[in-house]
Design a protein around this motif. Sequence first.
Motif, PDB file in Angstrom:
ATOM      1  N   PRO A  83       0.840  -1.201   0.000  1.00  0.00           N
ATOM      2  CA  PRO A  83       0.000   0.000   0.000  1.00  0.00           C
ATOM      3  C   PRO A  83       0.875   1.250   0.000  1.00  0.00           C
ATOM      4  O   PRO A  83       1.987   1.252   0.539  1.00  0.00           O
ATOM      5  N   GLU A  84       0.355   2.308  -0.647  1.00  0.00           N
ATOM      6  CA  GLU A  84       1.115   3.558  -0.702  1.00  0.00           C
ATOM      7  C   GLU A  84       1.154   4.175   0.686  1.00  0.00           C
ATOM      8  O   GLU A  84       0.178   4.103   1.435  1.00  0.00           O
ATOM      9  N   PRO A  85       2.292   4.757   1.024  1.00  0.00           N
ATOM     10  CA  PRO A  85       2.372   5.367   2.365  1.00  0.00           C
ATOM     11  C   PRO A  85       1.392   6.534   2.460  1.00  0.00           C
ATOM     12  O   PRO A  85       1.208   7.290   1.510  1.00  0.00           O
ATOM     13  N   ILE A  86       0.770   6.649   3.606  1.00  0.00           N
ATOM     14  CA  ILE A  86      -0.188   7.724   3.829  1.00  0.00           C
ATOM     15  C   ILE A  86       0.592   8.989   4.138  1.00  0.00           C
ATOM     16  O   ILE A  86       1.457   9.005   5.019  1.00  0.00           O
ATOM     17  N   ALA A  87       0.297  10.027   3.373  1.00  0.00           N
ATOM     18  CA  ALA A  87       0.983  11.299   3.590  1.00  0.00           C
ATOM     19  C   ALA A  87       0.495  11.895   4.898  1.00  0.00           C
ATOM     20  O   ALA A  87      -0.697  11.978   5.145  1.00  0.00           O
ATOM     21  N   SER A  88       1.445  12.284   5.716  1.00  0.00           N
ATOM     22  CA  SER A  88       1.061  12.861   7.002  1.00  0.00           C
ATOM     23  C   SER A  88       0.566  14.286   6.780  1.00  0.00           C
ATOM     24  O   SER A  88       1.152  15.048   6.023  1.00  0.00           O
ATOM     25  N   LYS A  89      -0.520  14.602   7.446  1.00  0.00           N
ATOM     26  CA  LYS A  89      -1.076  15.943   7.311  1.00  0.00           C
ATOM     27  C   LYS A  89      -0.296  16.881   8.217  1.00  0.00           C
ATOM     28  O   LYS A  89       0.081  16.509   9.328  1.00  0.00           O
ATOM     29  N   PRO A  90      -0.054  18.102   7.736  1.00  0.00           N
ATOM     30  CA  PRO A  90       0.636  19.057   8.608  1.00  0.00           C
ATOM     31  C   PRO A  90      -0.262  19.450   9.770  1.00  0.00           C
ATOM     32  O   PRO A  90      -1.481  19.318   9.713  1.00  0.00           O
ATOM     33  N   ALA A  91       0.367  19.915  10.840  1.00  0.00           N
ATOM     34  CA  ALA A  91      -0.385  20.284  12.037  1.00  0.00           C
ATOM     35  C   ALA A  91      -1.312  21.462  11.767  1.00  0.00           C
ATOM     36  O   ALA A  91      -2.362  21.585  12.369  1.00  0.00           O
ATOM     37  N   VAL A  92      -0.906  22.348  10.843  1.00  0.00           N
ATOM     38  CA  VAL A  92      -1.706  23.522  10.513  1.00  0.00           C
ATOM     39  C   VAL A  92      -2.057  23.435   9.038  1.00  0.00           C
ATOM     40  O   VAL A  92      -1.211  23.095   8.211  1.00  0.00           O
ATOM     41  N   ALA A  93      -3.283  23.749   8.689  1.00  0.00           N
ATOM     42  CA  ALA A  93      -3.706  23.700   7.294  1.00  0.00           C
ATOM     43  C   ALA A  93      -2.974  24.753   6.484  1.00  0.00           C
ATOM     44  O   ALA A  93      -2.580  25.805   6.999  1.00  0.00           O
ATOM     45  N   ARG A  94      -2.792  24.470   5.193  1.00  0.00           N
ATOM     46  CA  ARG A  94      -2.077  25.411   4.324  1.00  0.00           C
ATOM     47  C   ARG A  94      -2.827  26.729   4.193  1.00  0.00           C
ATOM     48  O   ARG A  94      -2.215  27.790   4.138  1.00  0.00           O
TER      49      ARG A  94
END
Length: 155
Positions: free
Chosen positions: A65-76
């Motif tokens: 499975p493709e690695p899940i991209a970690s979401k940044p702590a603050v939205a862009r």
Amino acid sequence: MYPEHTPHVPVQRAVEVHQPTPYPPAVAVPAPVVPVQPNAVPAVASIVLPDGRVVTGYAINPAQPEPIASKPAVARTAMNVALGGVGFLAVCGGLILLTSFIAALTAFITQLITLAAVIFGGWIAVQLFSAHGHQGGGTTVHIRKAVIKRNKFRG
């Protein structure tokens, strides 16, 4: 009534229903596997099916499975809004400094003009009212003492 004015009546047709034929369930018999040495993976694998057929093919690695991209702590979007606010504050501060600089420069130039007028005016006054003012290339006029007797001028 005429035939073109007769009401339309749909024709009834016989409906045929086809039922799918179910396949018999597969017998859960494990397929024999060709023995493989513990540390060596063959390039081609062969499997013997229960009916005697042999299936040969390449070994396929299971899909990772493709690695899940970690979401940044603050939205862009929040970061962009914050950076825009910081930039706006920097521009406002710069504009305040710019207007202060322009006001100070205007006051300085005004003082220089006033100082030049005072100095130049003083120099002109000294030239006009000084006793040494006749040393230049001006015209000198000597007036003699005149004696006036009986409406006659003798000079």
